[in-house]
Design an enzyme around this catalytic site. Structure first.
Site, short mmCIF file in Angstrom:
data_model
loop_
_atom_site.label_atom_id
_atom_site.label_comp_id
_atom_site.label_asym_id
_atom_site.label_seq_id
_atom_site.Cartn_x
_atom_site.Cartn_y
_atom_site.Cartn_z
N ASP A 196 26.08 2.33 -4.80
CA ASP A 196 24.89 2.21 -5.63
C ASP A 196 24.92 1.02 -6.58
O ASP A 196 23.89 0.59 -7.07
CB ASP A 196 24.67 3.48 -6.44
CG ASP A 196 24.57 4.71 -5.56
OD1 ASP A 196 24.09 4.58 -4.42
OD2 ASP A 196 24.98 5.79 -6.00
N ARG B 236 4.26 -4.50 14.24
CA ARG B 236 4.42 -3.25 13.49
C ARG B 236 4.80 -3.52 12.04
O ARG B 236 5.34 -4.56 11.70
CB ARG B 236 5.52 -2.40 14.11
CG ARG B 236 5.15 -1.76 15.39
CD ARG B 236 6.24 -0.82 15.85
NE ARG B 236 5.83 -0.19 17.10
CZ ARG B 236 6.62 0.08 18.10
NH1 ARG B 236 7.90 -0.20 18.03
NH2 ARG B 236 6.15 0.64 19.19
#
Length: 184
Positions: A50, A85
Site C-alpha cells: 500500500d 473497449r
C-alpha cells in the site's frame, strides 16, 4: 505485519530491562553480559504494497505491486484497442491511492479514483464527458483505475463494477472490469 507487529516489538523493548534483570537474578547470565546487553534496539522493515507508512519513501512490496499492475494494463491495452473497449482496473491499496495514482500516470489512464481524493458529486457526468471527448478525438480505448478503497464525498464506495455500470448505461460503451486483488 501491521500494527500488531509494531505493538509487539514496542512492548518487547519496554520489557527488555526487566527480562535481563530476571536472567541475571536467576543466574542464567553474568553481570558482564547483563551490562553489555542492557539496551535493546529494534529495527523494522515495513512490508506493505500500500505504501502507506510514514517516514519511508517506498515500502517493501510497493514496487512489485506497481510492476504487476502495469504488466496487466500492458496486456489489456491491445485487446481494448482492437475491440474499442473501456477497461476499469481495480487495484489494491486499502485506504491509500498511491498504487492507483502512479499506475494511472504510467498507463496514461483516462480517470483515476483514489480514497484520498473523493471526486465531486457529478463525477459520473465528468467521467462520461471525458470518455466521450477521448473517443471523439479518435482514441480507441479507455483505461479507468479504481483504488479498492475509493469513495465519493458522502463516503459511498466507488467500485470497478459501479464505474462499469455507469459507462455502459450512459455511453453504451463496451466495458470490461479487471479486479487485480492478490495477484498484484
Amino acid at each position: 505485519g501491521g500494527d500488531g507487529s509494531l505493538t509487539g516489538a514496542n512492548r518487547f523493548k519496554g520489557e527488555w530491562s526487566s527480562l535481563v534483570k530476571e536472567l541475571l537474578e536467576t543466574g542464567k547470565i553474568t553481570k558482564e553480559v547483563a551490562e553489555k546487553h542492557s539496551h535493546l534496539n529494534i529495527v523494522g522493515m515495513v512490508g506493505s504494497i500500500d505504501n502507506d507508512f510514514c517516514g519511508t519513501d517506498m515500502t517493501i512490496g510497493t514496487d512489485s505491486a506497481l510492476h504487476r499492475i502495469v504488466e496487466v494494463a500492458d496486456n489489456i491495452i491491445p485487446t481494448a484497442y482492437s475491440h474499442q473497449r473501456a477497461f476499469v482496473l481495480e487495484v489494491m491499496g486499502r485506504h491509500c491511492g498511491y498504487l492507483a495514482l502512479v499506475a494511472g500516470i504510467v498507463t496514461e489512464a483516462d480517470f483515476v479514483f483514489a480514497p484520498e481524493w473523493p471526486p465531486e458529486e457529478d463525477w459520473p457526468e465528468k467521467l462520461c464527458k471525458k470518455l466521450e471527448l477521448e473517443r471523439q478525438s479518435g482514441q480507441r480505448l479507455n483505461i479507468i483505475i479504481v483504488a479498492e478503497g475509493a469513495i465519493d464525498r458522502q463516503g459511498n464506495p466507488i467500485t470497478a463494477e459501479g464505474v462499469k455500470k455507469i459507462i455502459v448505461d450512459r455511453l453504451e460503451m463496451d466495458t470490461r472490469t479487471t479486479v487485480l486483488g492478490h495477484i498484484q
